[in-house]
Design a protein around this motif. Structure first.
Motif, PDB file in Angstrom:
ATOM      1  N   GLY A   1      -5.035   5.027  -6.608  1.00 28.43           N
ATOM      2  CA  GLY A   1      -4.127   5.544  -6.415  1.00 28.43           C
ATOM      3  C   GLY A   1      -2.901   6.595  -7.529  1.00 28.43           C
ATOM      4  O   GLY A   1      -3.243   7.961  -8.143  1.00 28.43           O
TER       5      GLY A   1
ATOM      6  N   PHE B   1      -0.112   3.467  -2.770  1.00 29.97           N
ATOM      7  CA  PHE B   1      -1.020   4.644  -2.755  1.00 29.97           C
ATOM      8  C   PHE B   1      -0.813   5.860  -1.336  1.00 29.97           C
ATOM      9  O   PHE B   1      -0.640   7.061  -1.448  1.00 29.97           O
ATOM     10  CB  PHE B   1      -1.608   3.868  -1.780  1.00 29.97           C
ATOM     11  N   SER B   2      -0.158   5.385  -0.806  1.00 27.69           N
ATOM     12  CA  SER B   2       0.402   6.379   0.596  1.00 27.69           C
ATOM     13  C   SER B   2       1.578   7.179  -0.652  1.00 27.69           C
ATOM     14  O   SER B   2       0.764   9.065  -0.278  1.00 27.69           O
ATOM     15  CB  SER B   2       1.338   6.272   1.036  1.00 27.69           C
TER      16      SER B   2
ATOM     17  N   ASN C   1      -3.562   0.606  -5.681  1.00 26.26           N
ATOM     18  CA  ASN C   1      -3.303   1.181  -6.454  1.00 26.26           C
ATOM     19  C   ASN C   1      -4.058   1.688  -6.772  1.00 26.26           C
ATOM     20  O   ASN C   1      -3.531   2.934  -8.154  1.00 26.26           O
ATOM     21  CB  ASN C   1      -1.406   1.735  -6.438  1.00 26.26           C
TER      22      ASN C   1
ATOM     23  N   ASN D   1      -8.424  -0.763  -3.240  1.00 25.55           N
ATOM     24  CA  ASN D   1      -8.290  -0.139  -4.492  1.00 25.55           C
ATOM     25  C   ASN D   1      -6.701   0.590  -3.998  1.00 25.55           C
ATOM     26  O   ASN D   1      -6.307   1.336  -4.558  1.00 25.55           O
ATOM     27  CB  ASN D   1      -9.321   0.936  -4.586  1.00 25.55           C
ATOM     28  N   ALA D   2      -6.766   0.789  -2.546  1.00 22.32           N
ATOM     29  CA  ALA D   2      -5.777   1.478  -1.757  1.00 22.32           C
ATOM     30  C   ALA D   2      -4.228   0.266  -1.753  1.00 22.32           C
ATOM     31  O   ALA D   2      -3.577   0.357  -2.188  1.00 22.32           O
ATOM     32  CB  ALA D   2      -5.698   1.608  -0.501  1.00 22.32           C
TER      33      ALA D   2
ATOM     34  N   VAL E   1      -8.868   4.922   4.840  1.00 22.56           N
ATOM     35  CA  VAL E   1      -8.616   3.450   4.035  1.00 22.56           C
ATOM     36  C   VAL E   1      -9.597   2.718   4.793  1.00 22.56           C
ATOM     37  O   VAL E   1      -9.628   2.000   5.543  1.00 22.56           O
ATOM     38  CB  VAL E   1      -7.576   2.644   4.215  1.00 22.56           C
TER      39      VAL E   1
ATOM     40  N   ALA F   1      -6.587  10.657   4.681  1.00 20.89           N
ATOM     41  CA  ALA F   1      -6.525   9.585   3.824  1.00 20.89           C
ATOM     42  C   ALA F   1      -7.913   8.283   4.501  1.00 20.89           C
ATOM     43  O   ALA F   1      -6.987   8.145   5.646  1.00 20.89           O
ATOM     44  CB  ALA F   1      -5.272   8.667   3.005  1.00 20.89           C
TER      45      ALA F   1
ATOM     46  N   GLY G   1       0.680  -1.331   0.106  1.00 22.44           N
ATOM     47  CA  GLY G   1       0.252   0.015   0.048  1.00 22.44           C
ATOM     48  C   GLY G   1       0.764   1.473  -0.316  1.00 22.44           C
ATOM     49  O   GLY G   1       0.206   2.399   0.005  1.00 22.44           O
TER      50      GLY G   1
ATOM     51  N   ILE H   1       0.216   1.247   5.095  1.00 22.53           N
ATOM     52  CA  ILE H   1      -0.465   2.947   4.513  1.00 22.53           C
ATOM     53  C   ILE H   1       0.193   4.791   5.357  1.00 22.53           C
ATOM     54  O   ILE H   1      -0.046   5.220   4.568  1.00 22.53           O
ATOM     55  CB  ILE H   1      -1.838   2.801   3.766  1.00 22.53           C
TER      56      ILE H   1
ATOM     57  N   ASN I   1     -11.515   4.969   0.419  1.00 18.67           N
ATOM     58  CA  ASN I   1     -11.291   4.218  -0.694  1.00 18.67           C
ATOM     59  C   ASN I   1     -11.057   3.374   0.230  1.00 18.67           C
ATOM     60  O   ASN I   1     -10.706   2.903   1.394  1.00 18.67           O
ATOM     61  CB  ASN I   1      -9.582   4.156  -1.166  1.00 18.67           C
TER      62      ASN I   1
END
Length: 455
Positions: free
Chosen positions: A446, A180-181, A443, A439-440, A200, A198, A177, A227, A435
């Motif tokens: 992202g 994504f971050s 990504n 998805n996180a 998650v 954010a 993750g 994340i 999200n």
């Protein structure tokens, strides 16, 4: 004296001939009947069983036929087979039969788990936990001793009768993750004057997976913590895991759908509002509404009849005593949901009420994903939030009407404007990413969010 073999009598021979003709006639009638059903009976356009729209008959043109006849005939064939009359009844009957032959927990062999994170990976991520850490994680398991079955797509189906629940399988390293971050953190740098958050969202699997099936899934808490630990440029992680775990005995996730329930989104919105420092109303300020006999996406995913046979109540909450109006910009979509354009601004409701038994009840919020939504509320505090989300985020905005002056909602799959211009033109003060962990972790969202910054 050798006996003379007896000869069949004429009446017996005649009866055989009549039987043969009768048999042929029955076969012909059956064939004609089946042909009549498949060619003249009304064809369905929507599958309630699979929770999807069925294929449509391609428009006929000589150009389409001559340009690529193979493609055109293939599309006609796909439509013909996908819209067979009585397909819902046949699918249900087939699934009941399959369930009757299904392998039980200890016999299931059609699932190969991905590599489980190593002990060192899990330990490293656990050290980076949000408030509550392992104590909250211990609260999550509610179905410890329950049996389970494996449906299509590896879906875990557990419980019996009205407690039947279908669970999606998440498998990922505790150190995943971070891409994504990095994507979300770019918003902290791009919008230094805005507050960026954010959120998650874990899957229901994290809270309701039986102990016997735990080896098939990975810890979502570890990934979420990882994340959040790698967020930069002032972006804040919103801990929704803790309140969800604390309320896991309530109906915070849907049993027959992959989404959380509106009640789960309420507790998440409450946690965000507290962190953002904006007002937030108790659930008593909302009107409770119910769609009965709801069966969501998980029957279509799992093909387990028990999911369909045990519908649930879809309960949502509508804010009361506050004025608001909603503006939509609806996308014009082409093949494969490619955005072709954006419609003019139009007014509409935020909450769409679905009839009992409707499979699309999760679209109660904004009517779905394929639009930009702008909500102007009666709250006058100068705070304007932009929610960048997947479908899990749909259930959050309705709880923020008391908290923000304006709420803007954008789905990561469709937005075509430049996000910097949008934020400036609309005076956005807060940006919230919502999200689900799929998805996180992968990504998928992202990458699109990064594209928003430069398109």
């Amino acid at each position: 004296m050798t006996p003379t073999p007896s000869q069949p009598s004429e009446p017996s021979s005649a009866r055989s001939s009549v039987a043969a003709y009768l048999y042929i006639a029955i076969l012909l009638l059956a064939f004609v009947g089946i042909a009549a059903v498949f060619n003249f009976m009304p064809r369905p356009t929507v599958s309630e069983v699979e929770n999807r729209n069925l294929k449509t008959l391609p428009a006929f043109s000589l150009d389409a036929l001559t340009r690529d006849s193979a493609k055109y005939t293939s599309e006609v064939s796909s439509w013909y087979s996908d819209t067979e009359p009585f397909r819902e009844q046949l699918l249900t009957l087939s699934n009941r039969f399959k369930d009757g032959l299904a392998l039980k927990t200890d016999e299931a062999i059609d699932f190969v788990p991905a590599a489980t994170p190593s002990a060192s990976e899990q330990t490293a991520a656990t050290e980076e936990t949000t408030d509550g850490g392992s104590d909250i994680k211990a609260q999550a398991g509610l179905n410890r001793d329950a049996d389970f079955e494996i449906g299509k797509a590896g879906i875990i189906v557990t419980g019996h009768g009205p407690k039947t629940r279908a669970l999606m399988v998440f498998q990922g390293s505790a150190k995943g993750g971070t891409a994504f971050s990095a994507s979300v953190s770019k918003y902290g740098a791009a919008f230094p004057s805005a507050r960026v958050y954010a959120m998650v969202v874990p899957l229901s699997t994290e809270f309701y997976c039986p102990d016997k099936a735990r080896s098939r899934v990975s810890s979502e808490l570890d990934v979420i913590n990882n994340i959040y630990h790698h967020l930069a440029n002032g972006v804040q992680g919103v801990d929704v895991y803790t309140p969800l775990a604390q309320h896991a005995a309530e109906d915070i996730y849907l049993r027959t759908d992959h989404h959380w329930a509106p009640l789960g989104a309420y507790y998440a919105a409450q946690a965000f509002a507290k962190q953002a420092g904006v007002p937030f109303k108790e659930l008593s300020s909302y009107e409770r509404k119910v769609v009965h006999r709801y069966v969501g996406t998980m029957y279509g995913f799992s093909k387990k009849q028990a999911v369909k046979d045990n519908p649930e109540d879809f309960v949502y909450y509508v804010p009361q005593g506050i004025d608001y109006n909603v503006t939509y910009y609806i996308y014009k979509l082409g093949k494969d949901n490619v955005v072709l354009g954006e419609g003019a601004a139009q007014k509409g409701p935020f909450f769409y009420h679905y009839k009992d038994g409707a499979a699309g009840a999760y679209c109660t919020f904004m009517g779905g994903d394929q639009k930009i939504t702008q909500v102007r509320t009666g709250t006058k505090n100068g705070r304007r939030v932009l929610i960048l989300k997947d479908s899990f985020g749909n259930a959050v905005p309705g709880y923020l009407f008391y908290s923000f002056e304006e709420i803007h909602v954008v789905d990561f799959r469709y937005f075509t404007r430049n996000i910097k211009t949008y934020v400036q033109q609309n005076g956005i003060t807060d940006i919230l990413f919502v999200n689900n962990i799929f998805n996180a972790f992968n990504n998928a969202a992202g990458k699109k969010y990064e594209q928003f910054l430069r398109q």
